[in-house]
Design a protein around this motif. Structure first.
Motif: not given
Ligand code: AMP
Length: 306
Positions: A28, A31, A80, A82, A86, A124-125, A149, A151-152, A232, A235, A237
């Motif tokens: 996040s 980006y 980190f 991820w 999709y 997002n963290i 998101m 997850f949190w 996507p 996108a 961030d």
């Molecule tokens: P977006 O598509 O804008 O939601 O962002 C995707 C990016 O968020 C990816 O490059 C991931 O590395 C990062 N990401 C995915 N899950 C998490 C999370 N739980 N916390 C922080 N960053 C994340």
């Protein structure tokens, strides 16, 4: 205005119904910086990576004016990671893996030069880390925006509630706004979420654009209908980075200027999806950006005599 950014700097693995990549830089915070760098060159990033992270990506960010003094590089540890897949609509996705790695013990320490930002974006963290950043500031920024998101929402709901009370603007997608509010109507969701803290709320609706809520006002911005969406990821961030970058560049955080910032953020996001990872964001020219913004203007330009 200068901008302080916290977020992840990561490796991603991405599968779409049409393409697949095992390893590409993402995150996040990464980006956000790539996108905001098109508007400003006064940015501070606080984040953590392992010593496996791509040095060229860091050099690139530096060359664009992103100060990395607050980026911790942990020797012998992994960045980190991820991974997501999709669905056919390219809007929704399943998370296949979230390996916190270095993020598990991350303590975001702000260098002295970071402590008086004019604007702050909490990418997002983990919300505990978002709070830690705010608590180290010596003055309150003019605008604090945050992303989060599901997850949190599932993992750390109390910390999330706490940070929501500390920010001015929350940027999330429609699914997340329904989960956070517990209601299905986005208008009702917006009032419930605003009552939790943020005065401003942006709800992103993927290919259907974005809504900005403030008091009793709502602004709608379309997304550009694209012939092809390659990936996507990022996108959201990229949208947030473009939005904040534009506000910082124009030195104006009024509702009217936020409307323009949403268009710039959406234009940046429309580039992001054209390639895997942040690659396309590195090559956007000013002319391309202006043409894309003009395409948004044309998309909703109509005359009705009433
Ligand atoms: P977006 O598509 O804008 O939601 O962002 C995707 C990016 O968020 C990816 O490059 C991931 O590395 C990062 N990401 C995915 N899950 C998490 C999370 N739980 N916390 C922080 N960053 C994340």
């Amino acid at each position: 205005m200068n901008l302080l950014v916290i977020g992840t700097v990561a490796f991603d693995a991405i599968e779409t119904p049409f393409n697949k990549i095992e390893k590409i830089t993402g995150g996040s915070g990464n980006y956000i910086c790539h996108s905001a760098a098109h508007f400003i060159n006064d940015m501070n990033l606080v984040a953590v990576v392992g010593d496996d992270f791509d040095q060229d990506e860091l050099k690139y960010l530096k060359s664009k004016g992103v100060n990395l003094d607050g980026l911790q590089i942990k020797a012998g540890e992994k960045s980190f990671f991820w991974s997501g897949r999709y669905h056919l609509n390219m809007n929704s996705r399943d998370t296949l893996a979230t390996d916190l790695n270095v993020l598990a013990n991350f303590d975001p320490i702000l260098p002295e030069s970071y402590k008086q930002p004019e604007m702050l974006i909490l990418g997002n963290i983990d919300p505990h880390l978002q709070i830690k950043v705010i608590e180290q500031l010596e003055n309150r920024p003019q605008l604090i925006a945050m992303d989060t998101m599901n997850f949190w929402m599932d993992q750390t709901p109390e910390a999330l509630d706490k940070v929501l009370k500390m920010v001015d603007l929350l940027i999330i997608n429609d699914e997340e706004s329904r989960q956070l509010s517990g209601v299905s109507s986005l208008v009702k969701a917006a009032s419930i979420i605003k009552s939790k803290g943020p005065k401003y709320l942006i709800i992103k609706k993927g290919e259907h654009g974005a809504l900005l809520f403030h008091e009793n006002r709502i602004f709608f911005a379309p997304a550009l209908p694209l012939e092809e969406v390659y990936d996507p990821t990022g996108a959201g961030d990229t949208f947030a980075g473009g939005f904040m970058g534009y506000l910082a560049q124009t030195n104006d955080i009024s509702f009217e200027n936020m409307k323009r910032a949403i268009i710039y953020g959406s234009a940046m996001a429309s580039f992001c999806v054209e390639k895997f990872g942040p690659e396309r964001l590195k090559t956007i020219t000013n002319e391309e950006l202006q043409d894309r913004v003009q395409a948004f203007v044309n998309l909703v330009d109509f005359n009705i005599e009433l």
